[in-house]
Design a protein around this motif. Structure first.
Motif, PDB file in Angstrom:
ATOM      1  N   ILE A 108     -12.562  91.077  86.528  1.00 49.76           N
ATOM      2  CA  ILE A 108     -11.622  90.458  87.449  1.00 49.76           C
ATOM      3  C   ILE A 108     -12.150  90.575  88.877  1.00 49.76           C
ATOM      4  CG2 ILE A 108     -10.224  92.589  87.541  1.00 49.76           C
ATOM      5  CD1 ILE A 108      -7.776  90.726  87.982  1.00 49.76           C
ATOM      6  N   ARG A 109     -12.078  89.467  89.628  1.00 45.60           N
ATOM      7  CA  ARG A 109     -12.570  89.431  90.999  1.00 45.60           C
ATOM      8  C   ARG A 109     -11.594  90.138  91.947  1.00 45.60           C
ATOM      9  NH1 ARG A 109     -17.898  88.126  90.452  1.00 45.60           N
ATOM     10  NH2 ARG A 109     -18.154  86.294  89.104  1.00 45.60           N
ATOM     11  N   PRO A 110     -12.107  90.748  93.037  1.00 43.21           N
ATOM     12  CA  PRO A 110     -11.256  91.509  93.963  1.00 43.21           C
ATOM     13  C   PRO A 110     -10.109  90.709  94.569  1.00 43.21           C
ATOM     14  CG  PRO A 110     -13.566  91.986  94.371  1.00 43.21           C
ATOM     15  CD  PRO A 110     -13.539  90.854  93.389  1.00 43.21           C
ATOM     16  N   GLU A 111     -10.345  89.405  94.843  1.00 45.48           N
ATOM     17  CA  GLU A 111      -9.296  88.607  95.487  1.00 45.48           C
ATOM     18  C   GLU A 111      -8.150  88.264  94.537  1.00 45.48           C
ATOM     19  OE1 GLU A 111     -12.414  85.673  94.001  1.00 45.48           O
ATOM     20  OE2 GLU A 111     -12.368  87.648  94.954  1.00 45.48           O
ATOM     21  N   PRO A 154      -1.919  87.944  84.193  1.00 41.77           N
ATOM     22  CA  PRO A 154      -2.674  87.942  82.933  1.00 41.77           C
ATOM     23  C   PRO A 154      -3.746  86.865  82.854  1.00 41.77           C
ATOM     24  CG  PRO A 154      -0.424  87.158  82.596  1.00 41.77           C
ATOM     25  CD  PRO A 154      -0.480  87.716  83.978  1.00 41.77           C
ATOM     26  N   ASP A 155      -3.656  85.846  83.716  1.00 40.54           N
ATOM     27  CA  ASP A 155      -4.683  84.794  83.713  1.00 40.54           C
ATOM     28  C   ASP A 155      -5.719  84.977  84.818  1.00 40.54           C
ATOM     29  OD1 ASP A 155      -3.131  84.244  85.908  1.00 40.54           O
ATOM     30  OD2 ASP A 155      -2.840  82.115  85.475  1.00 40.54           O
ATOM     31  N   ALA A 156      -5.705  86.154  85.474  1.00 42.06           N
ATOM     32  CA  ALA A 156      -6.569  86.363  86.646  1.00 42.06           C
ATOM     33  C   ALA A 156      -7.993  86.766  86.294  1.00 42.06           C
ATOM     34  CB  ALA A 156      -5.946  87.427  87.562  1.00 42.06           C
ATOM     35  N   ASP A 171      -4.640  86.423  79.310  1.00 45.79           N
ATOM     36  CA  ASP A 171      -4.495  85.116  78.669  1.00 45.79           C
ATOM     37  C   ASP A 171      -5.849  84.470  78.386  1.00 45.79           C
ATOM     38  OD1 ASP A 171      -1.773  85.375  78.845  1.00 45.79           O
ATOM     39  OD2 ASP A 171      -1.562  84.153  80.654  1.00 45.79           O
ATOM     40  N   ASN A 172      -6.932  85.176  78.730  1.00 45.83           N
ATOM     41  CA  ASN A 172      -8.276  84.592  78.616  1.00 45.83           C
ATOM     42  C   ASN A 172      -9.168  85.386  77.671  1.00 45.83           C
ATOM     43  OD1 ASN A 172      -7.632  82.589  80.581  1.00 45.83           O
ATOM     44  ND2 ASN A 172      -8.011  84.077  82.208  1.00 45.83           N
ATOM     45  N   ALA A 173      -8.664  85.716  76.501  1.00 42.73           N
ATOM     46  CA  ALA A 173      -9.439  86.509  75.548  1.00 42.73           C
ATOM     47  C   ALA A 173     -10.360  85.660  74.680  1.00 42.73           C
ATOM     48  CB  ALA A 173      -8.498  87.323  74.661  1.00 42.73           C
ATOM     49  N   GLY A 174     -10.210  84.342  74.731  1.00 41.86           N
ATOM     50  CA  GLY A 174     -11.055  83.471  73.914  1.00 41.86           C
ATOM     51  C   GLY A 174     -10.844  83.720  72.431  1.00 41.86           C
ATOM     52  N   THR A 175     -11.947  83.857  71.718  1.00 41.32           N
ATOM     53  CA  THR A 175     -11.876  84.050  70.261  1.00 41.32           C
ATOM     54  C   THR A 175     -12.052  85.511  69.850  1.00 41.32           C
ATOM     55  OG1 THR A 175     -14.256  83.584  70.065  1.00 41.32           O
ATOM     56  CG2 THR A 175     -12.752  81.719  69.836  1.00 41.32           C
TER      57      THR A 175
END
Length: 361
Positions: free
Chosen positions: A281-284, A353-355, A266-270
């Motif tokens: 993506i962070r491990p947590e 998807p927003d992680a 969900d964070n693809a920007g432009t």
């Protein structure tokens, strides 16, 4: 303070090296500002330029609108705390703190009162008559701070101020520095290569690499929304998947990461279709389970390659079927693990998807 298009070149002819390449940074009044980067990135050079120990090849250094770049150090309303502390070994703590005031020709009564104020501020009243060698590392660091603050500079510069302390003392002193900065209402500019230290203390962080400022942001923004692959990889731990945008709209996208792996974000920007990107993506943010999650949008199968139990958390290294190793961390909130995993177990890693974030540079 404004650092405007500052360049610093060392050497001449073919041996020229650009320690800083057109750097611009804005530092707010009463801010705890940190310059963070690997060794040799130029962060200490920038601090020395602000202090006046070096002069820029080009550009301006503005303090309240005045260009201080041409001024020698003693004419700048800034003070520096060095990593070595640079205390005079033959002087007492009180004399060390008052030395700068004596050099300014302040009256003895004023010096005495200011030294007493500084001793109280750094909680060293009972050590006033001791010599530096009779103090611990943390106490010497506080004396160096008190000496620098006694002259009431507008900006205090600190070059790796906690580098000589052990881990536990360093963590304690980080909060002391933050409290001190708040009590004094001064602008602190700190150089460090310790990411955890910068994340703990700073209001904002400037990430520097190879003489360039890569990103200036709050610790949360640097961690959750890194501006580049370098920033994502330098601050904290991160997993990166290389791929291309397959399709997307309104910030959401599918990323073709090769070997049949598709990541939905969900964070693809432009970033448009066909753009080469890195999904970080962070491990947590990644969950590990022995069974495929029923509702997971992104779920990838692999094998447990390594496990590290760290007390408060467990870190899993999972080798995916395409060979990439993914790092996932799980907080040990309960004493007994509901879904225990061991080495060589087949497992699933999954994430929302927003992680993660999509990086284009």
């Amino acid at each position: 303070m404004e650092v405007v298009n500052v360049r610093k070149i060392f050497g001449s002819g073919e041996g020229q090296v650009a320690a800083l390449d057109t750097v611009s940074v804005s530092i707010r009044e009463n801010e705890f500002f940190t310059l963070l980067g690997p060794s040799g990135c130029g962060k200490t050079t920038l601090l020395r330029l602000i202090a006046g120990f070096d002069f820029p090849t080009a550009g301006e250094i503005l303090l309240y609108g005045q260009d201080i770049a041409p001024l020698p150090p003693f004419k700048r309303p800034v003070n520096t705390v060095f990593q070595s502390y640079a205390l005079f070994p033959h002087m007492t703590v009180a004399d060390n703190i008052g030395f700068g005031l004596e050099m300014l020709g302040k009256p003895k009564a004023e010096i005495k009162a200011r030294v007493a104020e500084m001793l109280k501020l750094v909680k060293l009243e009972q050590f006033a008559k001791r010599k530096p060698h009779q103090l611990s590392g943390g106490q010497r660091q506080r004396v160096a701070l008190a000496r620098s603050v006694a002259k009431r500079p507008k900006v205090l510069l600190l070059d790796e101020p906690l580098g000589a302390l052990d881990k536990k003392l360093r963590e304690e002193t980080q909060f002391e520095l933050m409290d001190l900065q708040q009590n004094l209402g001064l602008t602190f500019v700190v150089v460090t290569h310790d990411q955890e230290e910068a994340m703990t203390m700073a209001d904002r962080i400037a990430i520097i690499d190879k003489g360039e400022v890569m990103q200036v942001a709050t610790p949360a923004e640097v961690y959750e929304a890194p501006g580049s692959r370098f920033v994502a990889g330098f601050v904290g731990n991160v997993n990166m998947f290389e791929g291309k945008i397959a399709r997307g709209e309104a910030g959401s996208a599918s990323i073709d990461a090769g070997n049949g792996l598709t990541i939905r974000t969900d964070n693809a920007g432009t970033a448009g279709a066909g753009t080469a990107v890195t999904f970080a993506i962070r491990p947590e943010k990644i969950k590990v389970s022995s069974k495929k999650p029923a509702e997971a949008v992104n779920a990838i199968e692999g094998e447990v390659y390594d496990i590290a139990y760290l007390g408060d958390m467990t870190v899993y290294h999972v080798r995916l079927d395409d060979g990439q190793v993914v790092r996932a961390s799980t907080m040990n909130a309960a004493r007994i693990t509901e879904d225990p995993l061991s080495w060589n177990d087949r497992t699933w890693v999954s994430f929302r998807p927003d992680a993660g974030v999509v990086l284009t540079r």
